[in-house]
Motif scaffolding. Sequence first.
Motif, PDB file in Angstrom:
ATOM      1  N   ALA B  33       0.837  -1.739  -0.288  1.00 38.51           N
ATOM      2  CA  ALA B  33       0.225  -0.137   0.026  1.00 38.51           C
ATOM      3  C   ALA B  33       0.739   1.610   0.788  1.00 38.51           C
ATOM      4  O   ALA B  33       2.354   1.102   0.470  1.00 38.51           O
ATOM      5  CB  ALA B  33      -0.638   0.027   1.169  1.00 38.51           C
ATOM      6  N   ILE B  43      -2.729   0.163  -3.894  1.00 39.32           N
ATOM      7  CA  ILE B  43      -1.436  -0.816  -3.688  1.00 39.32           C
ATOM      8  C   ILE B  43      -1.583  -1.125  -5.187  1.00 39.32           C
ATOM      9  O   ILE B  43      -1.851  -0.671  -6.178  1.00 39.32           O
ATOM     10  CB  ILE B  43      -3.558  -1.885  -3.449  1.00 39.32           C
ATOM     11  CG1 ILE B  43      -2.881  -3.091  -3.652  1.00 39.32           C
ATOM     12  CG2 ILE B  43      -4.183  -1.518  -5.191  1.00 39.32           C
ATOM     13  CD1 ILE B  43      -3.732  -3.773  -2.884  1.00 39.32           C
ATOM     14  N   ALA B  76      -7.841  -5.524   1.618  1.00 37.97           N
ATOM     15  CA  ALA B  76      -7.150  -4.594   2.063  1.00 37.97           C
ATOM     16  C   ALA B  76      -7.954  -3.866   3.848  1.00 37.97           C
ATOM     17  O   ALA B  76      -9.446  -3.889   3.542  1.00 37.97           O
ATOM     18  CB  ALA B  76      -6.705  -2.791   1.401  1.00 37.97           C
TER      19      ALA B  76
END
Lengths: 338, 352
Positions: B33, B43, B76
């Motif tokens: 990230a 990302i 995420a």
Amino acid sequence: MKLLILISLLIPFNLFAQNASIDIELADKSIESSLAFIEEDIDRFRTRSEKLHEISALYCAGDISAQEVREALISTYRSWVRLDMYQFGPIEHLSAALSVNFWPDKKSFVRRHITQFDAVDDAQKSDPSYVRTLSAAVQGLPAAIYLWEMDKCPELEAVSGNVALYGQEIHDEWFKADGWADLMKNYGEGNPVYTNAKEVLVEIYSAADFGLQRAAMRLEQPMGSFHNPLPNRAEAADLGISLELVHEQITAITALLERSFNFQLAENELDRIRAISIATLEKLGAITEPLDVAVAAPNQRIPVENAIKSIKATQLEFSNIIGTQLGLNAGFSPADGD
Amino acid sequence: MHRRHFLKAFTAMSALSATPTWAAIGAPSVLGAAKNSYGDFVICGIHADGNIAFETQVPMRGHGFAVHPTHAIAVAFARRPGNIALVIDVFSGKIRATLDVSKDGHFYGHGIFTPDARYLLTTENHLHTSQGRVGIWDAQNDFKRVGERPTGGIGPHEMINLPMGGFAVANGGILTDPSSERKKLNIQTMDSSIAIFDKDLNIQEQYRLPEKLHKLSMRHIAAWGHDIAIGMQWEGNPRELMPVIGMLKNNQIELVEDSRDISGNYIGSVAVSSDGVFGFTAPKSGEFISLHTESKGLASQQVADIGGLAEIKNSFCGTAKGNVILISAEKGLKTIKTGLDWDNHLSVVKTM
């Protein structure tokens, strides 16, 4: 040339400001001034919590009235809420935020755990150091308020004594030789926390930003939803000071920012900070009922919502004036933690 | 099969089947990230040579990722104490599912897929009890939550699959609450542990440091064989330097004393190479540290701001401000400039 001018006009000012280097001389003045302000507030909590302990002891001895305890509780609570934004360094290391002010108490832990006192004799019940071994829910001001309401002595004296102990410990950890204040003053290579002046200023600015989030949350928690307000979550509602605490916190945050950054900001920017703060306090003033009553009354919810919006707008404005212009935004670093 | 069953099955599979495989998008070795120069959260896939395979905009700052073994899916997790996790098609940036625990919990920034890729496991805090739990989500059924298990401690952070089967969770021991943002609320009473789980997520063993070291928070782990390397952070007096690397070996945790002076009291990431060398990043002191499991030899190298770390082709890939750093014993350091601000962790794309 015209094209260059056009491009320069299109680039937001803060792109330059974000990369601005910190003037060390001004930064040092800011740090010194901030620490002087923080010391005043920490000292205020220390002396007021000491006084609360004394008053509680006199009350438990039958020498003074319950009203005097109430006043001492209010005074101590107000001084604590000014420290609520400094949840780093000593307050974090001492776990004081939760222990001094167990709020929001979503599951009524204060009332449920106060029975921990029932298992011990009176000597322990009146011992502040014993309180330190109990659940955080019964160590601080919400527990002291409850005990005062229930007229439970000597537990009230012991819990008040524990709050006073925290007052002294927080003060010592901040301002003893080699304490946290010294860490902030003596930034630089070899300092385990602050390697440069900017990191210290970011800490101060982040504290103010966090304080505004907490101020908004103090109103949001009891709001719940329209169909399900949660008035029981209004902080210190039994003392009738929920709104007063938000007022106190915003006042403290504004004062910290003024004292800390008046060396870097222009007079018109400082004026703007004061004006935004006053406008938000006016929005708070428009809530005419106590917070727990206001959130439950449909016609009073709108002023509460307006005050929340105003605090959030204040946070954004302060971010624009201080965070962005001085390049003090929290940033994005692998050392941010975790 | 009834039509509604077919439709249900079709819908259930859509999150995965609509997403390309890792091979189809260039088989990146590692995901990370970052924030790009426009201030967008992204990302990124990283090739084995350290170059960026792709950069896809995402709506929030991530902490760690769970990487699907076959499809280009990364989950995420919002940074602690966020209560949202996004199942992202990393190639298109499309959100395939949103995992929300806001009703009674928050995530701790990490999760993994089970070895068969059937379930996603997430480390979480149960708000009402402050106890850690593992959330179980069915990856083959639109990431529906199907259960949860206790982690045996407060503040579960990184979770890993163990090479010999089962799982391990690092219970960091630190209590946080969304009402106090990221503030640590229980430093005085911290209780960190490593919990070992069987494949059904029952706790089999739990390991702690001695009481006097209770302010060491064990948060990041990597395993090789039966050994687990532990990266910690010290929550006591910052002026006191502590060893923050540990090894769980032969049923006990041993602190690696030599890490005391070089780690800045904080390990950000732990990874292991396929030949059994553990790597650690110490962002505050700017050190990459390696530890060979057999020789117990510790070595360190200065890499300013190094944060994320993952195994890449039998060596390590790290991230420091703006750069990907390839670290190998033979070739030393190789820096690839990317212009991205990298966040704490990298995740290996291990395809089945």
